[in-house]
Design an enzyme around this catalytic site. Structure first.
Site, PDB file in Angstrom:
ATOM      1  CB  THR A 125      -5.479 -98.409  -4.903  1.00  0.00           C
ATOM      2  OG1 THR A 125      -4.153 -98.063  -4.495  1.00  0.00           O
ATOM      3  CG2 THR A 125      -6.382 -98.295  -3.684  1.00  0.00           C
ATOM      4  CG  ASP A 126      -0.257-100.078  -4.669  1.00  0.00           C
ATOM      5  OD1 ASP A 126      -0.941 -99.056  -4.428  1.00  0.00           O
ATOM      6  OD2 ASP A 126       0.955-100.029  -4.951  1.00  0.00           O
ATOM      7  CD  GLU A 127      -2.160 -95.377  -1.887  1.00  0.00           C
ATOM      8  OE1 GLU A 127      -2.479 -94.885  -0.806  1.00  0.00           O
ATOM      9  OE2 GLU A 127      -1.803 -94.710  -2.868  1.00  0.00           O
ATOM     10  CE1 TYR A 149      -7.858 -93.389  -3.166  1.00  0.00           C
ATOM     11  CE2 TYR A 149      -5.674 -94.140  -2.510  1.00  0.00           C
ATOM     12  CZ  TYR A 149      -6.683 -94.056  -3.458  1.00  0.00           C
ATOM     13  OH  TYR A 149      -6.515 -94.643  -4.691  1.00  0.00           O
ATOM     14  CE  LYS A 153     -10.098 -97.012  -5.061  1.00  0.00           C
ATOM     15  NZ  LYS A 153     -10.984 -96.658  -6.210  1.00  0.00           N
TER      16      LYS A 153
HETATM   17  P1  NAD Z   1      -8.363 -88.534 -10.183  1.00  0.00           P
HETATM   18  O1  NAD Z   1      -8.545 -87.897  -8.844  1.00  0.00           O
HETATM   19  O2  NAD Z   1      -7.432 -87.913 -11.157  1.00  0.00           O
HETATM   20  O3  NAD Z   1      -9.784 -88.632 -10.921  1.00  0.00           O
HETATM   21  C1  NAD Z   1     -10.952 -88.984 -10.253  1.00  0.00           C
HETATM   22  C2  NAD Z   1     -12.141 -88.594 -11.142  1.00  0.00           C
HETATM   23  O4  NAD Z   1     -13.351 -89.009 -10.482  1.00  0.00           O
HETATM   24  C3  NAD Z   1     -12.269 -87.092 -11.390  1.00  0.00           C
HETATM   25  O5  NAD Z   1     -12.529 -86.852 -12.753  1.00  0.00           O
HETATM   26  C4  NAD Z   1     -13.460 -86.686 -10.533  1.00  0.00           C
HETATM   27  O6  NAD Z   1     -14.169 -85.579 -11.055  1.00  0.00           O
HETATM   28  C5  NAD Z   1     -14.285 -87.958 -10.567  1.00  0.00           C
HETATM   29  N1  NAD Z   1     -15.205 -88.063  -9.431  1.00  0.00           N
HETATM   30  C6  NAD Z   1     -14.889 -87.873  -8.121  1.00  0.00           C
HETATM   31  N2  NAD Z   1     -15.995 -88.058  -7.370  1.00  0.00           N
HETATM   32  C7  NAD Z   1     -16.984 -88.409  -8.218  1.00  0.00           C
HETATM   33  C8  NAD Z   1     -18.356 -88.743  -8.032  1.00  0.00           C
HETATM   34  N3  NAD Z   1     -18.914 -88.766  -6.823  1.00  0.00           N
HETATM   35  N4  NAD Z   1     -19.090 -89.060  -9.122  1.00  0.00           N
HETATM   36  C9  NAD Z   1     -18.538 -89.026 -10.366  1.00  0.00           C
HETATM   37  N5  NAD Z   1     -17.260 -88.706 -10.591  1.00  0.00           N
HETATM   38  C10 NAD Z   1     -16.498 -88.400  -9.531  1.00  0.00           C
HETATM   39  O7  NAD Z   1      -7.972 -90.027  -9.861  1.00  0.00           O
HETATM   40  P2  NAD Z   1      -7.042 -91.051 -10.675  1.00  0.00           P
HETATM   41  O8  NAD Z   1      -5.663 -90.902 -10.199  1.00  0.00           O
HETATM   42  O9  NAD Z   1      -7.349 -90.954 -12.110  1.00  0.00           O
HETATM   43  O10 NAD Z   1      -7.584 -92.439 -10.109  1.00  0.00           O
HETATM   44  C11 NAD Z   1      -8.676 -93.094 -10.747  1.00  0.00           C
HETATM   45  C12 NAD Z   1      -8.991 -94.366 -10.002  1.00  0.00           C
HETATM   46  O11 NAD Z   1      -7.849 -95.229  -9.989  1.00  0.00           O
HETATM   47  C13 NAD Z   1      -9.379 -94.148  -8.540  1.00  0.00           C
HETATM   48  O12 NAD Z   1     -10.410 -95.039  -8.224  1.00  0.00           O
HETATM   49  C14 NAD Z   1      -8.114 -94.495  -7.780  1.00  0.00           C
HETATM   50  O13 NAD Z   1      -8.408 -94.972  -6.480  1.00  0.00           O
HETATM   51  C15 NAD Z   1      -7.539 -95.589  -8.657  1.00  0.00           C
HETATM   52  N6  NAD Z   1      -6.066 -95.770  -8.596  1.00  0.00           N
HETATM   53  C16 NAD Z   1      -5.261 -94.682  -8.808  1.00  0.00           C
HETATM   54  C17 NAD Z   1      -3.885 -94.859  -8.797  1.00  0.00           C
HETATM   55  C18 NAD Z   1      -2.960 -93.698  -9.068  1.00  0.00           C
HETATM   56  O14 NAD Z   1      -1.734 -93.866  -8.961  1.00  0.00           O
HETATM   57  N7  NAD Z   1      -3.452 -92.520  -9.443  1.00  0.00           N
HETATM   58  C19 NAD Z   1      -3.341 -96.125  -8.564  1.00  0.00           C
HETATM   59  C20 NAD Z   1      -4.207 -97.217  -8.348  1.00  0.00           C
HETATM   60  C21 NAD Z   1      -5.579 -97.006  -8.386  1.00  0.00           C
HETATM   61  P1  TYD Z   2       1.431 -89.639  -3.933  1.00  0.00           P
HETATM   62  O1  TYD Z   2       1.765 -89.265  -5.327  1.00  0.00           O
HETATM   63  O2  TYD Z   2       0.553 -88.728  -3.128  1.00  0.00           O
HETATM   64  O3  TYD Z   2       0.848 -91.110  -3.992  1.00  0.00           O
HETATM   65  P2  TYD Z   2       0.499 -92.130  -2.761  1.00  0.00           P
HETATM   66  O4  TYD Z   2       0.697 -91.463  -1.473  1.00  0.00           O
HETATM   67  O5  TYD Z   2      -0.931 -92.423  -3.036  1.00  0.00           O
HETATM   68  O6  TYD Z   2       1.418 -93.275  -2.961  1.00  0.00           O
HETATM   69  O7  TYD Z   2       2.785 -89.812  -3.133  1.00  0.00           O
HETATM   70  C1  TYD Z   2       3.784 -90.719  -3.565  1.00  0.00           C
HETATM   71  C2  TYD Z   2       4.911 -90.684  -2.560  1.00  0.00           C
HETATM   72  O8  TYD Z   2       5.524 -89.392  -2.598  1.00  0.00           O
HETATM   73  C3  TYD Z   2       4.432 -90.863  -1.127  1.00  0.00           C
HETATM   74  O9  TYD Z   2       5.421 -91.604  -0.411  1.00  0.00           O
HETATM   75  C4  TYD Z   2       4.361 -89.458  -0.579  1.00  0.00           C
HETATM   76  C5  TYD Z   2       5.456 -88.744  -1.329  1.00  0.00           C
HETATM   77  N1  TYD Z   2       5.227 -87.307  -1.582  1.00  0.00           N
HETATM   78  C6  TYD Z   2       6.185 -86.356  -1.207  1.00  0.00           C
HETATM   79  O10 TYD Z   2       7.245 -86.692  -0.637  1.00  0.00           O
HETATM   80  N2  TYD Z   2       5.926 -85.040  -1.447  1.00  0.00           N
HETATM   81  C7  TYD Z   2       4.781 -84.628  -2.063  1.00  0.00           C
HETATM   82  O11 TYD Z   2       4.593 -83.404  -2.248  1.00  0.00           O
HETATM   83  C8  TYD Z   2       3.817 -85.614  -2.468  1.00  0.00           C
HETATM   84  C9  TYD Z   2       2.545 -85.206  -3.142  1.00  0.00           C
HETATM   85  C10 TYD Z   2       4.098 -86.939  -2.214  1.00  0.00           C
END
Ligand code: NAD
Ligand code: TYD
Length: 333
Positions: A125-127, A149, A153
């Protein structure tokens, strides 16, 4: 026929990725989806593919080495999405983040090494870079993750790299910006705010609302992963971004405007501890290979909003279950 092990495939991005693979490759791929079905894993996300002969769902934990060792010899490529993914939850309870995001990635990497997997894609992730006020992060910049988190990562990201350097495990690492789209658990900014607005509930904006994220439509992220499986170089890290940097308050206002809801739904709440001010990616390394996002932000947001409007049952089931207790406790609303 390419055989994939997709971990975390019942979550937001993983389920979109499985849909993407079947839409693009139809019967020319085989997908095993290994998912623990935590609160974020939802079999409803995959209803339309569950009976495909080239799809298999395995309920299980990526930390379970015996199970992982059974599955890995059956596939060519591992795409590791499985993770605990929500920053706010990591602040309250980091334990599961360390276990799944770091130890789980280790278990997968060990199995990949042992069984000589053809490719291992670590979805980072970019984080992991932390916050940046001016400019944009390049893949070579220092990692300064600031939440449990992002730190977990970053651990997995560097562990994956170490397997490439040490064992020549064919790893590619992707660092994507904030995704939005269909099937996103309604706890992240866009999915939470769209569904709250549809219910005429408050939209809790943290701090001054001026934190900036770069947003990418989830199918663009899926497409970039697919592109990198073919065109990426082993051992390399690739930033993936949408090129849509927005403040949270601008996104909030846009959602309300698109849904024709009043600004009075905005509620200002206490800031997240250690809240990263801005994320920004330099994506030249990826675009130089010939990839660019297909979706523009505004129309992808409309498409996303329409999906949540049309799929009320999907999210209302979630919001009346476990999520409700978490949400009430977290926001003290
Ligand atoms: P999500 O929380 O929606 O899904 C995570 C999935 O992983 C769920 O289905 C959960 O049941 C499964 N899981 C959790 N623990 C597990 C384990 N121990 N074994 C097997 N399965 C397990 O997350 P997401 O938003 O779909 O993110 C997916 C991936 O992409 C993550 O690795 C996250 O760090 C990365 N990512 C997400 C974003 C974003 O904006 N959502 C951006 C960049 C990277
Ligand atoms: P989020 O969707 O949790 O993603 P991340 O923190 O991983 O970037 O949050 C996106 C941005 O929105 C972050 O700056 C936190 C803010 N935020 C709120 O202001 N209110 C909320 O209820 C949530 C969930 C996020």
């Amino acid at each position: 026929m390419i055989r994939y092990l997709v971990t975390g495939g019942a979550g937001f991005i993983g389920s979109n990725y499985i849909h993407y693979l079947f839409d693009k490759y139809d019967n020319n791929v085989h997908v095993i989806n290994l998912d623990k079905l935590t609160y974020a894993g939802n079999p409803d996300n995959l209803k339309d593919v569950e009976n495909r002969p080239n799809y298999q769902f395995v309920k299980g934990d990526i930390c379970d080495a015996a199970l992982v060792d059974e599955l890995v010899p059956r596939v060519d490529i591992i795409v590791n999405f499985a993770a605990e993914s929500h920053v706010d939850r990591s602040i309250g309870d980091p334990d599961a983040f360390i276990k799944t995001d770091i130890y789980g990635a280790f278990v997968l990497l060990e199995s990949a090494r042992k069984h000589k997997i053809k490719k291992f894609i670590q979805i980072s992730t970019d984080e992991v870079y932390g916050s940046i006020l001016d400019g944009s992060f390049k893949e070579t910049d220092t990692l300064e993750p600031s939440s449990p988190y992002s730190a977990s990562k970053a651990g997995a990201d560097r562990l994956a790299f170490s397997y490439y350097v040490t064992y020549k495990t064919p790893v590619i690492i992707t660092r994507c910006s904030n995704n939005f789209g269909m099937f996103q658990y309604p706890e992240k900014l866009i999915s939470l705010f769209v569904t709250n607005a549809l219910e005429n509930k408050q939209l809790p904006v943290y701090g001054d609302g001026k934190n900036i994220r770069d947003w990418i439509f989830v199918l663009d992220h899926c497409d970039a992963i697919d592109f990198l499986i073919t065109n990426g170089t082993l051992g390399q890290v690739y930033n993936i971004g949408g090129g849509n940097e927005k403040t949270n308050i601008d996104i909030t206002r846009l959602i309300l405007q698109k849904l024709d809801k009043p600004a009075s739904l905005i509620t200002w709440v206490t800031d997240r501890p250690g809240h990263d001010r801005r994320y920004s990616l330099d994506t030249n390394k990826l675009t130089a290979l010939g990839w660019k996002p297909q979706y523009d932000f505004d129309s992808a947001l409309t498409k996303t909003i329409n999906w949540y409007k049309d799929n009320t049952l999907w999210w209302s089931k979630i919001k009346t279950g476990e999520f409700l207790d978490y949400y009430k406790k977290h926001y003290k609303l």
